[in-house]
Scaffold this motif. Sequence first.
Motif, PDB file in Angstrom:
ATOM      1  N   VAL A  31       0.928  -1.272  -0.006  1.00 47.63           N
ATOM      2  CA  VAL A  31      -0.233   0.107   0.018  1.00 47.63           C
ATOM      3  C   VAL A  31       0.775   1.220  -0.019  1.00 47.63           C
ATOM      4  O   VAL A  31       1.896   1.141   0.648  1.00 47.63           O
ATOM      5  CB  VAL A  31      -1.060   0.153   1.221  1.00 47.63           C
ATOM      6  N   TRP A  32       0.614   2.337  -0.750  1.00 52.41           N
ATOM      7  CA  TRP A  32       1.199   3.457  -0.650  1.00 52.41           C
ATOM      8  C   TRP A  32       0.490   4.669  -0.912  1.00 52.41           C
ATOM      9  O   TRP A  32      -0.713   4.548  -1.344  1.00 52.41           O
ATOM     10  CB  TRP A  32       2.532   3.474  -1.896  1.00 52.41           C
ATOM     11  N   GLY A  33       0.936   5.793  -0.592  1.00 49.94           N
ATOM     12  CA  GLY A  33      -0.012   6.970  -0.930  1.00 49.94           C
ATOM     13  C   GLY A  33       1.085   8.381  -0.695  1.00 49.94           C
ATOM     14  O   GLY A  33       2.024   8.303  -0.311  1.00 49.94           O
ATOM     15  N   VAL A  34       0.290   9.360  -1.291  1.00 45.76           N
ATOM     16  CA  VAL A  34       1.037  10.842  -1.080  1.00 45.76           C
ATOM     17  C   VAL A  34       0.002  11.654  -0.213  1.00 45.76           C
ATOM     18  O   VAL A  34      -1.208  11.706  -0.582  1.00 45.76           O
ATOM     19  CB  VAL A  34       1.134  11.362  -2.285  1.00 45.76           C
ATOM     20  N   ASP A  35       0.142  12.146   0.691  1.00 42.16           N
ATOM     21  CA  ASP A  35      -0.460  12.815   1.787  1.00 42.16           C
ATOM     22  C   ASP A  35      -0.048  14.461   1.806  1.00 42.16           C
ATOM     23  O   ASP A  35       0.821  14.673   2.236  1.00 42.16           O
ATOM     24  CB  ASP A  35      -0.575  12.561   3.306  1.00 42.16           C
ATOM     25  N   PRO A  36      -0.931  15.367   1.219  1.00 43.63           N
ATOM     26  CA  PRO A  36      -0.741  16.888   1.337  1.00 43.63           C
ATOM     27  C   PRO A  36      -1.073  17.162   2.774  1.00 43.63           C
ATOM     28  O   PRO A  36      -1.580  16.601   3.360  1.00 43.63           O
ATOM     29  CB  PRO A  36      -1.648  17.477   0.357  1.00 43.63           C
ATOM     30  N   ARG A  37       0.084  18.314   3.083  1.00 46.68           N
ATOM     31  CA  ARG A  37      -0.107  18.722   4.504  1.00 46.68           C
ATOM     32  C   ARG A  37      -0.437  20.335   4.406  1.00 46.68           C
ATOM     33  O   ARG A  37       0.063  20.911   3.441  1.00 46.68           O
ATOM     34  CB  ARG A  37       0.956  18.120   5.301  1.00 46.68           C
ATOM     35  N   GLY A  38      -0.604  20.640   5.674  1.00 49.93           N
ATOM     36  CA  GLY A  38      -0.621  22.546   5.563  1.00 49.93           C
ATOM     37  C   GLY A  38       0.821  23.052   4.737  1.00 49.93           C
ATOM     38  O   GLY A  38       0.773  23.863   4.198  1.00 49.93           O
ATOM     39  N   SER A  46       3.865  14.406   2.752  1.00 44.28           N
ATOM     40  CA  SER A  46       4.452  13.056   2.729  1.00 44.28           C
ATOM     41  C   SER A  46       4.339  12.207   1.861  1.00 44.28           C
ATOM     42  O   SER A  46       2.962  11.793   1.536  1.00 44.28           O
ATOM     43  CB  SER A  46       4.077  12.658   4.224  1.00 44.28           C
ATOM     44  N   ILE A  47       5.198  10.986   1.499  1.00 45.04           N
ATOM     45  CA  ILE A  47       4.852  10.057   0.752  1.00 45.04           C
ATOM     46  C   ILE A  47       5.302   8.852   1.608  1.00 45.04           C
ATOM     47  O   ILE A  47       6.132   8.882   2.214  1.00 45.04           O
ATOM     48  CB  ILE A  47       5.738  10.200  -0.520  1.00 45.04           C
ATOM     49  N   TRP A  48       4.225   7.752   1.406  1.00 47.68           N
ATOM     50  CA  TRP A  48       4.701   6.639   2.304  1.00 47.68           C
ATOM     51  C   TRP A  48       4.209   5.360   1.473  1.00 47.68           C
ATOM     52  O   TRP A  48       3.688   5.274   0.717  1.00 47.68           O
ATOM     53  CB  TRP A  48       3.612   6.839   3.796  1.00 47.68           C
ATOM     54  N   PHE A  49       4.681   4.148   2.231  1.00 53.75           N
ATOM     55  CA  PHE A  49       4.264   2.969   1.874  1.00 53.75           C
ATOM     56  C   PHE A  49       4.263   1.987   2.759  1.00 53.75           C
ATOM     57  O   PHE A  49       4.957   2.298   3.921  1.00 53.75           O
ATOM     58  CB  PHE A  49       5.314   2.343   0.733  1.00 53.75           C
ATOM     59  N   GLU A  50       3.719   0.965   2.403  1.00 52.23           N
ATOM     60  CA  GLU A  50       3.544  -0.394   3.642  1.00 52.23           C
ATOM     61  C   GLU A  50       3.870  -1.587   3.080  1.00 52.23           C
ATOM     62  O   GLU A  50       3.702  -1.728   2.043  1.00 52.23           O
ATOM     63  CB  GLU A  50       2.360  -0.484   4.381  1.00 52.23           C
ATOM     64  N   LEU A  51       4.460  -2.274   3.833  1.00 51.82           N
ATOM     65  CA  LEU A  51       4.748  -3.952   3.487  1.00 51.82           C
ATOM     66  C   LEU A  51       4.256  -4.597   4.753  1.00 51.82           C
ATOM     67  O   LEU A  51       4.391  -4.228   5.750  1.00 51.82           O
ATOM     68  CB  LEU A  51       6.091  -3.938   3.327  1.00 51.82           C
ATOM     69  N   TYR A  52       3.479  -5.992   4.329  1.00 53.07           N
ATOM     70  CA  TYR A  52       3.059  -6.771   5.264  1.00 53.07           C
ATOM     71  C   TYR A  52       3.995  -7.892   5.434  1.00 53.07           C
ATOM     72  O   TYR A  52       4.066  -8.660   4.347  1.00 53.07           O
ATOM     73  CB  TYR A  52       1.600  -7.065   5.026  1.00 53.07           C
ATOM     74  N   GLU A  53       4.286  -8.421   6.533  1.00 54.36           N
ATOM     75  CA  GLU A  53       5.366  -9.657   6.699  1.00 54.36           C
ATOM     76  C   GLU A  53       4.507 -10.766   6.310  1.00 54.36           C
ATOM     77  O   GLU A  53       5.138 -11.513   5.793  1.00 54.36           O
ATOM     78  CB  GLU A  53       5.901  -9.517   8.334  1.00 54.36           C
ATOM     79  N   SER A  54       3.158 -10.889   6.574  1.00 53.08           N
ATOM     80  CA  SER A  54       2.320 -12.181   6.415  1.00 53.08           C
ATOM     81  C   SER A  54       2.396 -12.479   4.836  1.00 53.08           C
ATOM     82  O   SER A  54       2.096 -13.686   4.346  1.00 53.08           O
ATOM     83  CB  SER A  54       1.356 -12.150   7.035  1.00 53.08           C
ATOM     84  N   ASP A 105       5.251 -13.878   0.381  1.00 52.78           N
ATOM     85  CA  ASP A 105       5.448 -14.651  -0.789  1.00 52.78           C
ATOM     86  C   ASP A 105       4.041 -14.667  -1.751  1.00 52.78           C
ATOM     87  O   ASP A 105       3.907 -15.236  -2.498  1.00 52.78           O
ATOM     88  CB  ASP A 105       5.281 -16.242  -0.346  1.00 52.78           C
ATOM     89  N   GLU A 106       3.053 -13.713  -1.316  1.00 55.11           N
ATOM     90  CA  GLU A 106       1.835 -13.356  -2.070  1.00 55.11           C
ATOM     91  C   GLU A 106       1.972 -12.625  -3.338  1.00 55.11           C
ATOM     92  O   GLU A 106       3.364 -11.992  -3.614  1.00 55.11           O
ATOM     93  CB  GLU A 106       0.738 -13.012  -1.235  1.00 55.11           C
ATOM     94  N   SER A 107       1.326 -12.549  -4.034  1.00 55.19           N
ATOM     95  CA  SER A 107       1.554 -11.413  -5.221  1.00 55.19           C
ATOM     96  C   SER A 107       1.522  -9.933  -5.038  1.00 55.19           C
ATOM     97  O   SER A 107       1.364  -9.756  -3.688  1.00 55.19           O
ATOM     98  CB  SER A 107       0.350 -11.664  -6.142  1.00 55.19           C
ATOM     99  N   SER A 108       1.635  -9.365  -5.754  1.00 57.02           N
ATOM    100  CA  SER A 108       1.982  -7.779  -5.662  1.00 57.02           C
ATOM    101  C   SER A 108       0.718  -7.183  -4.908  1.00 57.02           C
ATOM    102  O   SER A 108      -0.628  -7.568  -5.057  1.00 57.02           O
ATOM    103  CB  SER A 108       2.122  -7.202  -6.663  1.00 57.02           C
ATOM    104  N   ALA A 109       1.026  -6.398  -3.794  1.00 55.95           N
ATOM    105  CA  ALA A 109      -0.004  -5.724  -2.962  1.00 55.95           C
ATOM    106  C   ALA A 109      -0.897  -4.919  -3.773  1.00 55.95           C
ATOM    107  O   ALA A 109      -2.060  -4.507  -3.342  1.00 55.95           O
ATOM    108  CB  ALA A 109       0.185  -4.877  -1.933  1.00 55.95           C
ATOM    109  N   GLY A 110      -0.674  -4.357  -4.884  1.00 55.26           N
ATOM    110  CA  GLY A 110      -1.231  -3.476  -5.737  1.00 55.26           C
ATOM    111  C   GLY A 110      -2.481  -4.149  -6.235  1.00 55.26           C
ATOM    112  O   GLY A 110      -3.382  -3.733  -6.572  1.00 55.26           O
TER     113      GLY A 110
END
Length: 735
Positions: A682-689, A693-701, A704-709
């Motif tokens: 998962v990823w995203g770009v959050d505008p602020r005042g 910030s640009i962020w991403f997440e990875l899940y340990e579980s 071995d699965e396919s792309s989170a996209g």
Amino acid sequence: MRTGEPLPAVGQVLAALATGLWRWDNTAGLVMLDAEAARLVGLPAEPVTLTEAGIRSRFHPVDWNEIGGIVQLAAAEGTLAEARLRIMDDQGRVIRTVRSRSKPVIDPATGEYELIGTLQEVTEPPPGAAARTPITGDWRRSREAFLLDAGRALAEARSTAEVLRVAAGLAMPGFSPDGLAVFGVEGDRLTIIGNHGHQPGDENPFSHMSLSTDYPAAEVVRTGRAVYLSSPENYKSRYPTAWPLAQHFGRQSWAFLPLTVAGRTMGAWMAAFTYPVAFTPDERSVLTTVARMLAQALSRAGITESERELTDGLQRSMLPTLGPRIPGMSVAARYVPTGGGLQVGGDWYDMIPLPNDRFALVMGDVQGHDVRAAGLMGQLRIALRAYASEGHRPDAVLSRASRFLHGMTYGDPGAADLRFATCLYVEVDPTTGILDIARAGHPDPAIRMTDGTVLTRPTAGGLPLGIDPDADYPTTRITLEPGETLLLCTDGLIETGGHDMETGWKRIRAILEQHEGDLEQLADALVQAVHGPSSHHTTGPLADRREDDIAVLLLCREGEGCGCGDSIAVRPRIRRTMLSVAQAEPERVAAARRHLRELLHDWSCQDQVDSAVLLLSEMLTNVLVHTDSDALLLAEVRGEPGARRMRVEVTDTSDDLPHKRRPGELASSGRGLMLIELLAEVWGVDPRGEGKSIWFELYESSADESSAGDESTEGDESTAGDESTAGDESTAGAE
């Protein structure tokens, strides 16, 4: 016997001398005894042949077990085998003691041996001989071997207590005392340095005895001549005044010998025996030699202990003591100097009260491990305390300290001993946990997080103190969260035992992560893991450990999961870290990558760790290349092992949002967002005042699965930046 008459048979002569003949055939396992030898071993007085088992039953088991070694030694040296053997009756009682002398003949092909020798009763066995070391082999060879071992053991003793332990354990060949005492001299009085074989309090009548007293040890010190007392009657007649003091110990013989070093009698040594000792010339020679070695060992130990006491006092005077307890925080420290025999060094730590209820922690290392380094360390520490107490900020404190040390060491053009020092200065706000850090060539600090994860914290730094008087020392600000512990140390802790900075740090990190005790126990564990258990243990929050040249300082902000209390509580399953990367410090991108790898050191999927490090590098490089602002990294791991979530966020003050591009095959940039979309769950770009910030997440579980996209649409929702008019902020291969 008349002249001309034939000589009597050998057997008749030996029988007249109460001496028996015997022959031991080891190959056949038989022992042949003549009539006199049979009588001596407790059998009827007639020739007899016994098996080994039969003859063994006649001797004391301890003596029998020593015969093999005696024979082998005699065969190797080509001498007679001589032993003192106790004869037992059928009820297991000792009926007599005999001396055996034999000549071994060994077959070199088979190793079997044959003995032919004599048995002769020891007509006047010393009382208690059964409890003493039997004379084995030639007595003089045994004496030489004993003196060699005793000299080696006494030479290796490093303290008075060790010397006394060695002296108490000496087993002299053929005669061993069961009571020992070492007397010293203070002014005109005797003192008891140590004793063995006595009950507590037995030494009281002999302590602080005047040298004019009619006591053997006092006479030995006065005259420098040994006194030998072979019987209680001899003692009583020569020293009637002192005899009542010695009578109740029940001893039978005494030897008092002077302890002389460089022609000066420094004390006396008493050896007391529970059986009569004749003190033959050979026995006196052994006692005299031991006394000389004992005097040399005590003299060396005394000098060493005096030097140790002097240098320990020097080091203690230079080390701080902890003031009143800091609300919400705990501190523990260890200092372990070395410098050869002087035990001094240039490492130090300090804790300095500051205005506004703040305090400073200092960790430093002056070049060298000698008296000069210790002297410079003391002066530099005082200068740092003075500059800090004036209210200067960390960078100003180190700048002034560098100028001070440069003036001391480099200011003299003729100075041959030029020194520098590394230093880490931390200003602490105990209310907020904010740490302002300035570093001068010193190893970076480390933080143990609430879940036990340990991260080194990259900090800006300058040259070691004393090299450049105009050097700058930038300040790095970090926050110590509740439950976290800060570690400051010198490189001696890390690089000891053949380790370099990398392997040594892995060892220290393992200790920090696995330890479950309180802060004081953690400080002990760090020192003991590197140097072994301390032999100089003192209690208290800033106790010394003196085995090697290191300094360790731990600061814990109290909170859930910290080690400030009695034990570490259940650690929460969350870890979080922040790191800033300034426009003028592009090299800190590499430090940020290492920082993220340390945070994810136990992540189950290494491919995900590599992906996270790559994406972080892209995000930080975008900020440095396409904006004029600094970047702030925030990384967080939540959840239980095996099912955790990693979130990495990079914030800057630019309002321009990124957008995806479709670079050609030969393009050198433009693939940043494409990589994020491909690798992130998962990823995203959050505008602020102010900024974004640009962020991403990875899940340990889902390693071995396919792309989170394919599993989330959030990534698609975060592409609003595609329509942005901002310049391309996504670059690939930033490193």
